[in-house]
Design a protein around this motif. Structure first.
Motif, PDB file in Angstrom:
ATOM      1  N   TYR A 201     -11.109  12.641  22.182  1.00  0.00           N
ATOM      2  CA  TYR A 201     -12.122  13.042  21.224  1.00  0.00           C
ATOM      3  C   TYR A 201     -12.191  12.030  20.079  1.00  0.00           C
ATOM      4  CZ  TYR A 201     -12.723  17.662  23.313  1.00  0.00           C
ATOM      5  OH  TYR A 201     -13.012  18.690  24.167  1.00  0.00           O
ATOM      6  N   ALA A 202     -13.328  11.992  19.398  1.00  0.00           N
ATOM      7  CA  ALA A 202     -13.432  11.193  18.182  1.00  0.00           C
ATOM      8  C   ALA A 202     -12.466  11.765  17.151  1.00  0.00           C
ATOM      9  CB  ALA A 202     -14.858  11.233  17.647  1.00  0.00           C
ATOM     10  N   PRO A 203     -11.964  10.947  16.231  1.00  0.00           N
ATOM     11  CA  PRO A 203     -11.010  11.436  15.233  1.00  0.00           C
ATOM     12  C   PRO A 203     -11.580  12.594  14.427  1.00  0.00           C
ATOM     13  CG  PRO A 203     -11.130   9.043  15.187  1.00  0.00           C
ATOM     14  CD  PRO A 203     -12.234   9.512  16.077  1.00  0.00           C
ATOM     15  N   SER A 204     -10.719  13.499  14.028  1.00  0.00           N
ATOM     16  CA  SER A 204     -11.133  14.655  13.238  1.00  0.00           C
ATOM     17  C   SER A 204     -11.111  14.274  11.761  1.00  0.00           C
ATOM     18  CB  SER A 204     -10.202  15.843  13.503  1.00  0.00           C
ATOM     19  OG  SER A 204     -10.595  16.965  12.748  1.00  0.00           O
ATOM     20  N   ILE A 205     -12.239  13.756  11.294  1.00  0.00           N
ATOM     21  CA  ILE A 205     -12.363  13.387   9.890  1.00  0.00           C
ATOM     22  C   ILE A 205     -13.460  14.249   9.274  1.00  0.00           C
ATOM     23  CG2 ILE A 205     -11.607  11.027  10.386  1.00  0.00           C
ATOM     24  CD1 ILE A 205     -14.520  10.125  10.049  1.00  0.00           C
ATOM     25  N   PRO A 206     -13.599  14.249   7.945  1.00  0.00           N
ATOM     26  CA  PRO A 206     -14.601  15.118   7.328  1.00  0.00           C
ATOM     27  C   PRO A 206     -15.999  14.979   7.928  1.00  0.00           C
ATOM     28  CG  PRO A 206     -13.150  14.257   5.641  1.00  0.00           C
ATOM     29  CD  PRO A 206     -12.763  13.583   6.931  1.00  0.00           C
TER      30      PRO A 206
END
Length: 252
Positions: A201-206
């Motif tokens: 998954y894409a990184p969990s950033i804001p």
């Protein structure tokens, strides 16, 4: 006839498609858009050796080898789907949601589902998923929670997978559900195996959207104009990414 390109690729900037598609090749090469530097902090990574080599290799598919379909830089997924269906491209990296469509437009016997080849690092591919949304301010929070719980239960997941022409569940998130029991078609097992072994998954950033959109603009530009200086454009991209990370308070 020499009328088929190697790879169908949606490389439009619309909704960040160019970045979305390129991520499969970037990650498999050991590169990254941003790299975690600490707990919840990140730095830009598009000028790293691995990312640069991945971009150079991918760009050569269009600029030198001419194996990406013409007009890819203006295409999102609908025209790319049509390119594959028309036989103008022989391969298409895509999720299982298009199988019902291709089964109708092409016929099951005319295409096959295989895992992506291993890259310089591994066979990492982009993983994405659907979501259950709970409405803020609802007077029936317990009911919402109950629905969400049912949606991810074994029964809910199986029900969501039973659509004939499409379904609300592609691959089950509930680990007690065996996709082969609900869908005996072996192509679904291929997708499930790849998801488990190689999905990322894409990184969990804001907010991932500006990262995806900004990187898409650079990938698109490099594929559209083969005279652009690769190193210069990636340095400019990293500067923009640094600004995005700073704005979100996660630069490190």
């Amino acid at each position: 006839k020499q009328d088929t390109y190697g790879l169908a690729a949606p490389l439009s900037t619309k909704r960040g498609y160019a970045s979305w598609y390129f991520s499969n090749f970037l990650w498999a090469a050991g590169g990254d858009f941003i790299t975690e530097t600490g707990r919840g902090t990140y730095k830009p990574s598009m000028t790293s050796k691995e990312s640069t080599e991945a971009m150079r290799w991918f760009r050569a598919l269009g600029c030198e080898r001419k194996v990406v379909q013409p007009g890819a830089v203006t295409m999102d997924t609908p025209p790319t789907n049509e390119t594959f269906e028309a036989g103008r491209a022989g391969m298409f990296v895509v999720g299982p949601y298009l199988m019902p469509r291709f089964d109708k437009s092409l016929g099951k016997e005319r295409y096959e589902v295989v895992p992506m080849p291993k890259g310089p690092k591994d066979a990492t591919v982009l993983a994405e998923g659907g979501s259950v949304y709970l409405m803020a301010g609802s007077e029936n929070r317990a009911g919402q929670d109950a629905f969400a719980g049912y949606a991810i239960s074994a029964e809910g997941q199986k029900l969501g997978m039973e659509g004939a022409d499409g379904s609300t569940v592609q691959l089950p998130v509930n680990k007690t559900v065996d996709v082969t029991e609900v869908r005996p078609d072996p192509r679904w097992k291929t997708y499930a195996d790849v998801y488990r072994s190689s999905g990322r998954y894409a990184p969990s950033i804001p907010n991932w959207t500006p990262v995806r959109q900004t990187t898409a603009e650079t990938v698109n530009a490099l594929m559209a104009d083969c005279s652009l200086d690769l190193g210069e454009k990636l340095r400019e991209l990293d500067t923009k990414l640094a600004g995005i990370l700073q704005e979100q308070g996660i630069a490190g």
